[in-house]
Design a protein around this motif. Structure first.
Motif, mmCIF file in Angstrom:
data_model
loop_
_atom_site.group_PDB
_atom_site.id
_atom_site.type_symbol
_atom_site.label_atom_id
_atom_site.label_comp_id
_atom_site.label_asym_id
_atom_site.label_seq_id
_atom_site.Cartn_x
_atom_site.Cartn_y
_atom_site.Cartn_z
ATOM 1 N N HIS A 129 1.217 -1.180 -0.079
ATOM 2 C CA HIS A 129 0.290 -0.014 0.106
ATOM 3 C C HIS A 129 0.705 1.354 -0.071
ATOM 4 C CE1 HIS A 129 -4.485 2.140 1.175
ATOM 5 N NE2 HIS A 129 -3.114 2.807 1.036
ATOM 6 N N GLY A 130 0.546 2.360 -0.432
ATOM 7 C CA GLY A 130 1.792 3.664 -0.890
ATOM 8 C C GLY A 130 1.031 4.187 -0.829
ATOM 9 N N ARG A 131 1.328 5.601 -0.042
ATOM 10 C CA ARG A 131 0.893 6.225 0.921
ATOM 11 C C ARG A 131 1.856 7.790 0.224
ATOM 12 N NH1 ARG A 131 -0.717 3.036 4.818
ATOM 13 N NH2 ARG A 131 -2.703 2.821 4.875
ATOM 14 N N LEU A 132 1.771 9.052 0.284
ATOM 15 C CA LEU A 132 2.073 10.039 -0.180
ATOM 16 C C LEU A 132 2.816 10.621 1.498
ATOM 17 C CD1 LEU A 132 0.757 11.417 -2.625
ATOM 18 C CD2 LEU A 132 2.756 11.457 -2.195
ATOM 19 N N SER A 133 4.548 10.205 1.584
ATOM 20 C CA SER A 133 4.406 10.940 3.024
ATOM 21 C C SER A 133 5.157 12.536 2.638
ATOM 22 C CB SER A 133 5.457 9.652 4.035
ATOM 23 O OG SER A 133 6.080 8.818 2.957
ATOM 24 N N GLY A 134 5.237 12.900 2.474
ATOM 25 C CA GLY A 134 5.294 14.578 2.281
ATOM 26 C C GLY A 134 5.661 14.646 0.732
ATOM 27 N N ALA A 135 6.413 16.017 0.535
ATOM 28 C CA ALA A 135 6.680 15.745 -1.236
ATOM 29 C C ALA A 135 7.898 15.080 -1.430
ATOM 30 C CB ALA A 135 7.587 17.234 -1.058
ATOM 31 N N ARG A 136 7.314 14.402 -2.645
ATOM 32 C CA ARG A 136 8.348 13.742 -3.541
ATOM 33 C C ARG A 136 7.883 12.735 -2.631
ATOM 34 N NH1 ARG A 136 11.041 17.184 -7.994
ATOM 35 N NH2 ARG A 136 10.326 19.132 -6.401
ATOM 36 N N THR A 137 7.493 11.809 -2.248
ATOM 37 C CA THR A 137 8.137 10.596 -0.503
ATOM 38 C C THR A 137 6.517 9.685 -0.524
ATOM 39 O OG1 THR A 137 9.382 12.083 -0.094
ATOM 40 C CG2 THR A 137 8.800 9.989 1.168
ATOM 41 N N ILE A 292 -3.756 7.359 0.554
ATOM 42 C CA ILE A 292 -2.391 7.647 0.191
ATOM 43 C C ILE A 292 -2.395 8.647 0.250
ATOM 44 C CG2 ILE A 292 -3.616 6.594 -2.202
ATOM 45 C CD1 ILE A 292 -3.695 9.240 -3.648
ATOM 46 N N GLY A 293 -1.986 9.117 1.466
ATOM 47 C CA GLY A 293 -1.114 10.484 2.378
ATOM 48 C C GLY A 293 -1.074 11.587 1.623
ATOM 49 N N LEU A 294 -2.728 11.608 1.563
ATOM 50 C CA LEU A 294 -2.928 13.285 0.648
ATOM 51 C C LEU A 294 -2.624 14.049 1.154
ATOM 52 C CD1 LEU A 294 -5.481 12.950 -2.637
ATOM 53 C CD2 LEU A 294 -3.233 13.156 -2.473
ATOM 54 N N ASP A 295 -3.458 14.220 2.788
ATOM 55 C CA ASP A 295 -3.135 15.053 3.680
ATOM 56 C C ASP A 295 -1.201 15.323 3.966
ATOM 57 O OD1 ASP A 295 -3.115 12.408 4.002
ATOM 58 O OD2 ASP A 295 -3.135 13.041 6.121
ATOM 59 N N THR A 296 -0.725 14.411 3.951
ATOM 60 C CA THR A 296 0.586 15.182 3.851
ATOM 61 C C THR A 296 1.495 16.006 2.709
ATOM 62 O OG1 THR A 296 2.026 13.223 2.182
ATOM 63 C CG2 THR A 296 1.094 12.455 4.975
ATOM 64 N N VAL A 297 0.383 16.645 2.167
ATOM 65 C CA VAL A 297 0.856 17.457 0.875
ATOM 66 C C VAL A 297 -0.147 18.340 0.712
ATOM 67 C CG1 VAL A 297 2.850 15.598 -0.261
ATOM 68 C CG2 VAL A 297 0.315 15.842 -0.469
#
Lengths: 488, 488
Positions: A129-137, A292-297
């Motif tokens: 499961h891939g989640r954004l964890s900040g910009a470009r990550t 997918i971690g949208l909140d981190t960006v």
């Protein structure tokens, strides 16, 4: 090959592996695959993250299985309209054989072939499961809970697609409703099937299961089927569905659903009771962006993602959203088109190449606005590209529409006895360019691409007169459309 | 209506009636009908002269009956490749039903409907044999020997078409050979049929009669079938014909033909003996200009007529030759295209309107040079537009051709199990405009019009990338072609 451009590190404290790529793609459906194909072709190291099957919704629970179910239905209907052949087509479809063939077309829900393809283009597959964890990550959590951090030098592309949207009805989960997934992968034919909805999934699945032996009831909240196409499309498809034995009820909402002793019981807004063995909800789609971690960006989880014509997310120069998630056109082929353009745009920006972002340029998904095609694989087939008359008028274009009864075309009558169909061409009267074309009738599925070339190519009416259709094909409808435009 | 512009006179000496029109059309096939339609639409009085049936070769002895014979063959072949359906298609075609349906499609060789249509547009039909008798003059001899002289204020259009050309073999007339006329109108299925020739008529009629129950032997002088198309077209069609049970012999000439006790006996150049019940010669066409008075205006009887792009005969400002007679493209649809342009050009010149004779203008049949489409209704279908690779190279264009195996396209595999087909795109590398496209495979007949729009519209490769084919249709072959062009 990809590893040549990647950098591995392991954090000694957390033992979390960290890998740097040029590009990270979230989602390995056809859209993610095509983005990766283009970035790899440009020599960029690319990671692809997938939590389910490589190949995505389309390969296993949408286009491929649905068309494998529908092709026999359409071919049988076609054959039964042909003199000299119709009487030799006996009995119903062999449903077990159709389902078995569908299973083959989905590779029995195994993705080995697609994994090999990804490997072949030199992309790295990360299952989990891939989640954004900040910009470009992107942080990937595997099935075993192990985490890996992928960083992207140039771009992250969100290609996670959409899922079926179920209505908010009490107790619905206990009913075990079908969505497009179950409707395309079911292993047996239900005796009775209720289809809720009137869009493409509803129309196609009602057509397939009715022909495979189910007694289908379609409950459509609106005025008719295929509401986003010209009105005659839904009318002709509904008429044929009824003739095939289905019960199509328009203007009908669902008040409640329950399962009583195994039987699904639907109560409509009008108080009617419909019983069935299964119920399919084809009532819209939601973006798969909720986890997918949208909140981190700084983006809202669960939202559709706004993009420019290079498919880049507004306000984030490293983030792309391609395919269903950007809500431009929820169609596999259009997502693949966007993917080719996004991949090329990512590559151009990464290498400092000049961006060709002007309309119809190599880095602009201009067709999304003007020339999106769609084929509905029902009997009759319904195919359209560009804007409907209503859409064109609503967009403020000065247009004139002309209609042709397809039964007036020699090639159509030859295709099948008692041919019924209709075509509409919407012409912008300012420059005599086509804004949209719709064909409804047996055998028109391959016809629509001629209109797509005309619309996307901005071929004016005066030049279309020189594009001669072969006699006697159904394509001669083009002559009738041009004549109707000239003479009326 | 037409009479308002006509002038009647009767010569008291010969009692020959003389009528003056704006336009006189020789031949009431689809081409003559379309010329008249356009001149009448411009308000010009128009006479149409016909010695046989109004509607012409196409309606009674070519396109219509041949396609009525072929559609069941193709539909059956298609159905038998579809899982879940194939086993329910039992037995051979119902030949009597196919023939009866063909009879209906030719209106049982009665032209009442077409006469009504001519009447409806306000053209005057003159039945009889029309011959030019000097400039702007046509003398019509009726069945009763009565003569009428038609004079044309503005133009005479020769639309007399072509006839089958029989080889110069001793005793051939005694054999009673079939030409395209008998092959499309036969009332019973011969037990054994020899087809001499390898072009479209030969390939289509071999396909039809083999499927209707005849044992067909095809004798082709050249290397293969469909010699004017890309080589793989004829190869795939010949392969399928052989699989259907026909005997296709290439490089085989006919030395002699005789009929012995009712049986046709063919001796080939190699000395082989082939017996049959009927023999079809599909060995070319000759212009029907041998007895239309060409000598009275200084032209050679029996010759093809050279025309400019407005379809006007070289050196005669009042004479037009439209359709087969000008040898530009012996195809009904292309003749109809020429007819629309010739009719408009006649009208423009008659009314003093500016002629739009530049390339692709309203009065120039530019597509004749660049974008002639053709669909061969065999199994597999073979369809092409524009130039083949060999033709493009011979014309001195700098081109590059790319090929795609159609079985690699998802939509093709879904169309039929074991799909076999091939596509070729010929691109002019100077401007990246398409010079020609060929598709061969089941279900490609309606696909070719997309290529015709691209070729006639001069839509460049860069723009074709924005013409998105719907997934999963056979039209996705376009993506494969564009990829092959890009990557190779």
């Amino acid at each position: 090959m990809a590893l040549a451009h990647t950098t591995h590190q392991t954090d000694p404290m957390t033992e979390t592996e960290s890998i740097e790529y040029d590009v990270v793609v979230l989602g390995a459906g056809p859209v993610g695959e095509n983005v990766a194909d283009r970035t790899r072709a440009a020599g960029l190291s690319t990671a692809v993250v997938e939590s389910e099957l490589v190949g995505g919704e389309c390969s296993y629970w949408a286009c491929m299985p649905s068309k494998a179910l529908l092709r026999p239905v359409i071919a049988r209907a076609d054959a039964r309209r042909v003199p000299g052949l119709r009487r030799s087509v006996r009995g119903p479809l062999d449903a077990p054989e159709v389902l078995a063939h569908r299973d083959e077309y989905t590779s029995h829900w195994q993705d080995d072939g697609q994994v090999r393809w990804l490997d072949g283009i030199g992309a790295d597959l990360h299952r989990g499961h891939g989640r954004l964890s900040g910009a470009r990550t992107v942080t990937v959590t595997g099935a075993d809970g192990e985490r890996r951090v992928l960083t992207a030098r140039h771009a992250v592309a969100v290609c996670t697609g959409s899922r079926a949207l179920l209505p908010d009805l009490p107790g619905l989960a206990d009913v075990g409703p079908w969505t497009s997934r179950e409707a395309t992968s079911a292993q047996t034919v239900p005796g009775r099937l209720v289809v809720v909805g009137g869009g493409v999934v509803a129309a196609e699945m009602a057509t397939a299961w009715q022909a495979l032996g189910a007694q289908v009831t379609v409950l459509v909240r609106g005025k008719g089927l295929l509401g986003r196409m010209e009105p005659f499309a839904g009318e002709l498809v509904a008429e044929a569905l009824e003739e095939a034995g289905a019960d199509v009820r328009t203007g009908t909402s669902v008040e409640s659903v329950s399962r009583e002793n195994g039987t699904v019981v639907v109560v409509t807004g009008a108080g009617d009771r419909v019983e069935a063995d299964e119920i399919l909800f084809a009532t819209g789609r939601a973006p798969r962006t909720d986890d997918i971690g949208l909140d981190t960006v700084g983006l809202a989880p669960g939202s559709w993602l706004d993009v420019d014509d290079s498919l880049r997310v507004t306000g984030h120069d490293w983030l792309y959203a391609v395919g269903d998630v950007n809500r431009r056109a929820l169609l596999t082929h259009q997502g693949k088109y966007q993917a080719r353009i996004a991949g090329a745009a990512i590559a151009a920006r990464a290498t400092g190449e000049t961006l060709r972002a002007q309309a119809w340029g190599a880095h602009a998904a201009t067709a999304d606005h003007a020339a999106v095609p769609q084929v509905v694989f029902t009997d009759p087939e319904a195919a359209a590209v560009g804007l409907s008359l209503a859409e064109a008028e609503q967009a403020g274009h000065r247009v004139r529409a002309v209609d042709v009864d397809l039964s007036s075309v020699a090639g159509a009558g030859l295709y099948g006895d008692g041919y019924r169909g209709r075509a509409r061409m919407v012409v912008d009267v300012e420059d005599e360019i086509l804004r949209g074309v719709t064909f409804v009738g047996p055998g028109v599925g391959e016809l629509i691409h001629s209109a797509t070339v005309a619309v996307a190519g901005r071929v004016p009416v005066s030049r279309l007169w020189h594009a001669v259709p072969s006699y006697p094909t159904i394509s001669e409808v083009w002559l009738r459309l041009l004549e109707a435009y000239r003479d009326n």
